[in-house]
Design a protein around this motif. Structure first.
Motif, PDB file in Angstrom:
ATOM      1  N   VAL A  47      53.717   1.210 -36.836  1.00 42.77           N
ATOM      2  CA  VAL A  47      52.966   1.460 -38.060  1.00 42.77           C
ATOM      3  C   VAL A  47      51.662   2.148 -37.668  1.00 42.77           C
ATOM      4  O   VAL A  47      50.919   1.646 -36.822  1.00 42.77           O
ATOM      5  CB  VAL A  47      52.657   0.155 -38.815  1.00 42.77           C
ATOM      6  CG1 VAL A  47      51.781   0.429 -40.043  1.00 42.77           C
ATOM      7  CG2 VAL A  47      53.948  -0.541 -39.218  1.00 42.77           C
ATOM      8  N   THR A  48      51.395   3.296 -38.260  1.00 43.47           N
ATOM      9  CA  THR A  48      50.205   4.066 -37.910  1.00 43.47           C
ATOM     10  C   THR A  48      49.243   4.133 -39.083  1.00 43.47           C
ATOM     11  O   THR A  48      49.633   4.461 -40.207  1.00 43.47           O
ATOM     12  CB  THR A  48      50.585   5.492 -37.475  1.00 43.47           C
ATOM     13  OG1 THR A  48      51.440   5.411 -36.329  1.00 43.47           O
ATOM     14  CG2 THR A  48      49.352   6.293 -37.112  1.00 43.47           C
ATOM     15  N   LEU A  49      47.983   3.820 -38.801  1.00 40.80           N
ATOM     16  CA  LEU A  49      46.911   3.923 -39.785  1.00 40.80           C
ATOM     17  C   LEU A  49      46.233   5.273 -39.615  1.00 40.80           C
ATOM     18  O   LEU A  49      45.782   5.610 -38.514  1.00 40.80           O
ATOM     19  CB  LEU A  49      45.884   2.813 -39.572  1.00 40.80           C
ATOM     20  CG  LEU A  49      46.404   1.374 -39.552  1.00 40.80           C
ATOM     21  CD1 LEU A  49      45.256   0.411 -39.223  1.00 40.80           C
ATOM     22  CD2 LEU A  49      47.050   1.000 -40.878  1.00 40.80           C
ATOM     23  N   ILE A  50      46.172   6.047 -40.684  1.00 42.95           N
ATOM     24  CA  ILE A  50      45.437   7.301 -40.654  1.00 42.95           C
ATOM     25  C   ILE A  50      44.404   7.286 -41.771  1.00 42.95           C
ATOM     26  O   ILE A  50      44.520   6.524 -42.734  1.00 42.95           O
ATOM     27  CB  ILE A  50      46.354   8.535 -40.798  1.00 42.95           C
ATOM     28  CG1 ILE A  50      47.073   8.529 -42.155  1.00 42.95           C
ATOM     29  CG2 ILE A  50      47.345   8.611 -39.648  1.00 42.95           C
ATOM     30  CD1 ILE A  50      47.857   9.791 -42.432  1.00 42.95           C
ATOM     31  N   GLY A  51      43.403   8.123 -41.638  1.00 38.66           N
ATOM     32  CA  GLY A  51      42.363   8.200 -42.652  1.00 38.66           C
ATOM     33  C   GLY A  51      41.106   8.793 -42.057  1.00 38.66           C
ATOM     34  O   GLY A  51      40.968   8.885 -40.838  1.00 38.66           O
ATOM     35  N   PRO A  52      40.156   9.197 -42.895  1.00 38.46           N
ATOM     36  CA  PRO A  52      38.928   9.812 -42.384  1.00 38.46           C
ATOM     37  C   PRO A  52      38.027   8.804 -41.699  1.00 38.46           C
ATOM     38  O   PRO A  52      38.269   7.585 -41.754  1.00 38.46           O
ATOM     39  CB  PRO A  52      38.270  10.350 -43.672  1.00 38.46           C
ATOM     40  CG  PRO A  52      38.771   9.441 -44.748  1.00 38.46           C
ATOM     41  CD  PRO A  52      40.183   9.098 -44.365  1.00 38.46           C
ATOM     42  N   ASN A  53      36.988   9.280 -41.033  1.00 40.90           N
ATOM     43  CA  ASN A  53      35.998   8.385 -40.458  1.00 40.90           C
ATOM     44  C   ASN A  53      35.418   7.508 -41.554  1.00 40.90           C
ATOM     45  O   ASN A  53      35.124   7.981 -42.658  1.00 40.90           O
ATOM     46  CB  ASN A  53      34.870   9.181 -39.794  1.00 40.90           C
ATOM     47  CG  ASN A  53      35.324   9.877 -38.531  1.00 40.90           C
ATOM     48  OD1 ASN A  53      36.251   9.426 -37.853  1.00 40.90           O
ATOM     49  ND2 ASN A  53      34.692  10.989 -38.202  1.00 40.90           N
ATOM     50  N   GLY A  54      35.242   6.226 -41.244  1.00 45.06           N
ATOM     51  CA  GLY A  54      34.700   5.296 -42.230  1.00 45.06           C
ATOM     52  C   GLY A  54      35.717   4.766 -43.207  1.00 45.06           C
ATOM     53  O   GLY A  54      35.358   4.077 -44.173  1.00 45.06           O
ATOM     54  N   ALA A  55      37.005   5.062 -42.978  1.00 43.62           N
ATOM     55  CA  ALA A  55      38.047   4.623 -43.910  1.00 43.62           C
ATOM     56  C   ALA A  55      38.372   3.143 -43.782  1.00 43.62           C
ATOM     57  O   ALA A  55      39.045   2.578 -44.646  1.00 43.62           O
ATOM     58  CB  ALA A  55      39.316   5.448 -43.694  1.00 43.62           C
ATOM     59  N   GLY A  56      37.940   2.507 -42.676  1.00 38.39           N
ATOM     60  CA  GLY A  56      38.214   1.088 -42.477  1.00 38.39           C
ATOM     61  C   GLY A  56      39.347   0.799 -41.515  1.00 38.39           C
ATOM     62  O   GLY A  56      39.796  -0.348 -41.399  1.00 38.39           O
ATOM     63  N   LYS A  57      39.803   1.813 -40.791  1.00 35.38           N
ATOM     64  CA  LYS A  57      40.949   1.631 -39.890  1.00 35.38           C
ATOM     65  C   LYS A  57      40.643   0.625 -38.785  1.00 35.38           C
ATOM     66  O   LYS A  57      41.411  -0.307 -38.548  1.00 35.38           O
ATOM     67  CB  LYS A  57      41.356   2.983 -39.273  1.00 35.38           C
ATOM     68  CG  LYS A  57      41.711   4.052 -40.300  1.00 35.38           C
ATOM     69  CD  LYS A  57      42.182   5.339 -39.648  1.00 35.38           C
ATOM     70  CE  LYS A  57      41.113   5.998 -38.776  1.00 35.38           C
ATOM     71  NZ  LYS A  57      39.923   6.417 -39.559  1.00 35.38           N
ATOM     72  N   THR A  58      39.514   0.818 -38.092  1.00 31.39           N
ATOM     73  CA  THR A  58      39.164  -0.095 -37.003  1.00 31.39           C
ATOM     74  C   THR A  58      38.835  -1.484 -37.550  1.00 31.39           C
ATOM     75  O   THR A  58      39.163  -2.496 -36.918  1.00 31.39           O
ATOM     76  CB  THR A  58      37.982   0.467 -36.199  1.00 31.39           C
ATOM     77  OG1 THR A  58      38.405   1.669 -35.532  1.00 31.39           O
ATOM     78  CG2 THR A  58      37.518  -0.521 -35.134  1.00 31.39           C
ATOM     79  N   LEU A 230      43.220  13.560 -49.662  1.00 30.92           N
ATOM     80  CA  LEU A 230      42.384  12.974 -48.616  1.00 30.92           C
ATOM     81  C   LEU A 230      42.135  13.940 -47.469  1.00 30.92           C
ATOM     82  O   LEU A 230      41.025  14.022 -46.938  1.00 30.92           O
ATOM     83  CB  LEU A 230      43.058  11.705 -48.091  1.00 30.92           C
ATOM     84  CG  LEU A 230      42.197  10.763 -47.240  1.00 30.92           C
ATOM     85  CD1 LEU A 230      41.003  10.259 -48.031  1.00 30.92           C
ATOM     86  CD2 LEU A 230      43.045   9.581 -46.771  1.00 30.92           C
ATOM     87  N   PHE A 231      43.157  14.714 -47.082  1.00 29.76           N
ATOM     88  CA  PHE A 231      43.048  15.555 -45.895  1.00 29.76           C
ATOM     89  C   PHE A 231      42.860  17.034 -46.204  1.00 29.76           C
ATOM     90  O   PHE A 231      42.713  17.839 -45.291  1.00 29.76           O
ATOM     91  CB  PHE A 231      44.263  15.359 -44.985  1.00 29.76           C
ATOM     92  CG  PHE A 231      44.264  14.021 -44.310  1.00 29.76           C
ATOM     93  CD1 PHE A 231      43.432  13.770 -43.231  1.00 29.76           C
ATOM     94  CD2 PHE A 231      45.052  13.004 -44.781  1.00 29.76           C
ATOM     95  CE1 PHE A 231      43.409  12.530 -42.616  1.00 29.76           C
ATOM     96  CE2 PHE A 231      45.044  11.751 -44.179  1.00 29.76           C
ATOM     97  CZ  PHE A 231      44.216  11.518 -43.093  1.00 29.76           C
ATOM     98  N   GLY A 232      42.859  17.396 -47.467  1.00 32.12           N
ATOM     99  CA  GLY A 232      42.515  18.768 -47.816  1.00 32.12           C
ATOM    100  C   GLY A 232      43.676  19.729 -47.684  1.00 32.12           C
ATOM    101  O   GLY A 232      44.826  19.354 -47.464  1.00 32.12           O
ATOM    102  N   GLY A 233      43.348  21.017 -47.778  1.00 30.58           N
ATOM    103  CA  GLY A 233      44.356  22.064 -47.826  1.00 30.58           C
ATOM    104  C   GLY A 233      45.229  22.136 -46.598  1.00 30.58           C
ATOM    105  O   GLY A 233      46.402  22.489 -46.693  1.00 30.58           O
ATOM    106  N   HIS A 234      44.686  21.832 -45.401  1.00 29.24           N
ATOM    107  CA  HIS A 234      45.501  21.970 -44.194  1.00 29.24           C
ATOM    108  C   HIS A 234      46.673  21.017 -44.195  1.00 29.24           C
ATOM    109  O   HIS A 234      47.677  21.253 -43.530  1.00 29.24           O
ATOM    110  CB  HIS A 234      44.639  21.742 -42.943  1.00 29.24           C
ATOM    111  CG  HIS A 234      44.302  20.312 -42.687  1.00 29.24           C
ATOM    112  ND1 HIS A 234      43.277  19.663 -43.343  1.00 29.24           N
ATOM    113  CD2 HIS A 234      44.868  19.395 -41.866  1.00 29.24           C
ATOM    114  CE1 HIS A 234      43.216  18.401 -42.923  1.00 29.24           C
ATOM    115  NE2 HIS A 234      44.170  18.218 -42.037  1.00 29.24           N
ATOM    116  N   ALA A 235      46.571  19.929 -44.956  1.00 35.03           N
ATOM    117  CA  ALA A 235      47.673  18.973 -44.994  1.00 35.03           C
ATOM    118  C   ALA A 235      48.914  19.594 -45.613  1.00 35.03           C
ATOM    119  O   ALA A 235      50.038  19.237 -45.278  1.00 35.03           O
ATOM    120  CB  ALA A 235      47.264  17.732 -45.786  1.00 35.03           C
TER     121      ALA A 235
END
Length: 266
Positions: A47-58, A230-235
């Motif tokens: 299971v992989t957690l992805i998200g921007p900095n400050g998203a709460g992953k850690t 969340l990840f913008g156009g490049h996604a």
């Protein structure tokens, strides 16, 4: 997700997740870092957690480890669950004379055979007598993986294991993690910022931004509107596919051996 508790022989608890959260909420002061998050890791699942900095992953990882107390909801773990943890980074005093072999024996009593086995499983046997301060960032990540394996974990928790690792090293590191999962049958909870690597190297993706934006199979999440927002156009241009190759790479990118492995690109 509530799991009923009956007798050990028939309880879904022992056939179900290794660890899971129920409406987990964590606040730092007035800021809500995690808001009613539900995540579970099954045996043998990545299971992989992805998200921007400050998203709460850690923060979520630390809550699963028991290092952060919930302000709401709860974290549950299978009884007697053994967890192997690989942190984002670990600083070592530059003046401390410490080989990789001795470094791995600092946290628990271990036999020389177990240290050798962990180093071999992580693919860094050749570094056993090297000074920790002299190895590369990618090599250190492999050593930290070996350290996490020493506890014979049921659940591997890896916080950005691919940081400080080049693209070839990332492919080889994730091959190692896949082999560990297959060999041991352990679950893996992984945090990563590298979408290209993650999307083809996981069973389930959880897209986090204080709450669960979306979750599911990588190919499904990659098409989800919340993911694109969340990840913008490049996604939108991120292709999800896996190809296999017949060789492995050292940390410097050189081909070192042939095997039936795989690498991923997006």
């Amino acid at each position: 997700m509530s799991i009923p508790r009956t007798s050990r022989d028939e309880s879904p608890l022992f056939a179900g997740p290794l660890a899971w959260t129920e409406d987990l909420t964590v606040r730092f002061g007035r800021r809500t870092v995690l808001d009613r998050v539900n995540v579970a890791v099954q045996p043998g699942e990545v299971v992989t957690l992805i998200g921007p900095n400050g998203a709460g992953k850690t923060t979520l990882v630390r809550a699963v480890l028991g290092l952060v107390a919930p302000d709401g909801g709860r974290v549950l773990r299978r009884p007697n669950l053994r967890i192997g943890y690989m942190p984002q980074r670990l600083s070592v005093d530059q003046t401390l004379p410490l080989t990789v072999r001795r470094f791995l024996a600092l946290w628990r009593p271990v036999t020389a055979d177990r240290v050798e086995a962990a180093l071999e499983e992580a693919g860094v046997t050749r570094l056993a007598d090297s000074a920790v301060q002299t190895i590369s960032g990618g090599e250190m990540q492999r050593v930290l993986l070996a350290r996490a394996l020493l506890g014979e974990p049921d659940l591997l928790v890896l916080d950005e294991p691919d940081q400080a690792v080049d693209v070839h090293g990332q492919a080889e590191l994730f091959n190692r993690i896949a082999q560990v999962r297959q060999r041991r049958g352990c679950g893996v909870l992984l945090v990563s910022h590298d979408l290209h690597t993650v999307m083809a190297r996981t069973d389930r993706v959880v897209c986090l931004n204080g709450h669960v934006c979306c979750s599911g199979r990588p190919e499904d999440v990659s098409r989800h509107p919340e993911y694109h927002a969340l990840f913008g156009g490049h996604a939108r241009d991120l292709a999800v596919y896996v190809h296999h190759h017949d060789h492995a790479h050292a940390e410097d990118g050189k081909v070192v051996s042939e095997h039936d492995g795989g690498c991923c690109h997006g």
